[in-house]
Write a protein that holds these residues in place. Sequence first.
Motif, PDB file in Angstrom:
ATOM      1  N   UNK A   1       0.822  -1.211   0.000  1.00 30.32           N
ATOM      2  CA  UNK A   1       0.000   0.000   0.000  1.00 30.32           C
ATOM      3  C   UNK A   1       0.858   1.264   0.000  1.00 30.32           C
ATOM      4  N   UNK A   2       1.995   1.239   0.692  1.00 33.49           N
ATOM      5  CA  UNK A   2       2.825   2.442   0.828  1.00 33.49           C
ATOM      6  C   UNK A   2       3.829   2.616  -0.299  1.00 33.49           C
ATOM      7  N   UNK A   3       4.483   1.537  -0.694  1.00 37.03           N
ATOM      8  CA  UNK A   3       5.565   1.624  -1.672  1.00 37.03           C
ATOM      9  C   UNK A   3       5.086   1.295  -3.079  1.00 37.03           C
ATOM     10  N   UNK A   4       4.046   0.473  -3.175  1.00 35.33           N
ATOM     11  CA  UNK A   4       3.471   0.175  -4.476  1.00 35.33           C
ATOM     12  C   UNK A   4       4.148  -0.955  -5.219  1.00 35.33           C
ATOM     13  N   UNK A   5       4.933  -1.757  -4.517  1.00 37.61           N
ATOM     14  CA  UNK A   5       5.534  -2.927  -5.149  1.00 37.61           C
ATOM     15  C   UNK A   5       5.552  -4.071  -4.146  1.00 37.61           C
TER      16      UNK A   5
ATOM     17  N   UNK B   1      13.438  -5.273   2.996  1.00 39.53           N
ATOM     18  CA  UNK B   1      13.235  -3.830   3.143  1.00 39.53           C
ATOM     19  C   UNK B   1      12.630  -3.506   4.507  1.00 39.53           C
ATOM     20  N   UNK B   2      13.189  -2.541   5.205  1.00 44.81           N
ATOM     21  CA  UNK B   2      12.744  -2.166   6.543  1.00 44.81           C
ATOM     22  C   UNK B   2      11.947  -0.865   6.547  1.00 44.81           C
ATOM     23  N   UNK B   3      11.513  -0.404   5.396  1.00 51.59           N
ATOM     24  CA  UNK B   3      10.786   0.855   5.275  1.00 51.59           C
ATOM     25  C   UNK B   3       9.569   0.918   6.192  1.00 51.59           C
ATOM     26  N   UNK B   4       8.760  -0.108   6.168  1.00 56.44           N
ATOM     27  CA  UNK B   4       7.536  -0.131   6.975  1.00 56.44           C
ATOM     28  C   UNK B   4       7.875  -0.099   8.459  1.00 56.44           C
TER      29      UNK B   4
END
Length: 122
Positions: free
Chosen positions: A75-79, A85-88
């Motif tokens: 939902x946030x990054x679109x992929x 990945x630690x973005x969330x």
Amino acid sequence: MLAKLKAILRYDSDTLAQQQSQQQITLGKAVIDNQHKSVHVDNGELEIPEKEFELLWVFAQHKNQTLNREQLFSALVGREFDGLDRTVDVRISRLRKRLEASKKCGIKIRTVWGKGYMLVSR
């Protein structure tokens, strides 16, 4: 099984897109306004950066529902989430600190061990 998982994630993304037409959500004492990208608490505004606001908005649309890292990432990054990945996680950590600093808002992000995260109002 992989195809089924992709179909579920695609369905969740479509559901998220449909729900974004709603502009304001009230949780606890906080009013989350998607149009102005703001959070108002007791006639004051809670400062939240844009990326953290996007996360809060996704949670607000699914209040009291557990969202896993894959759903949030999509939902946030679109992929698709690659597992590394630690973005969330970083955004959740920062958003939690902001929400905890403003105890008036009455909302918090709870970890549901082994499943994901949930936005709840106190």
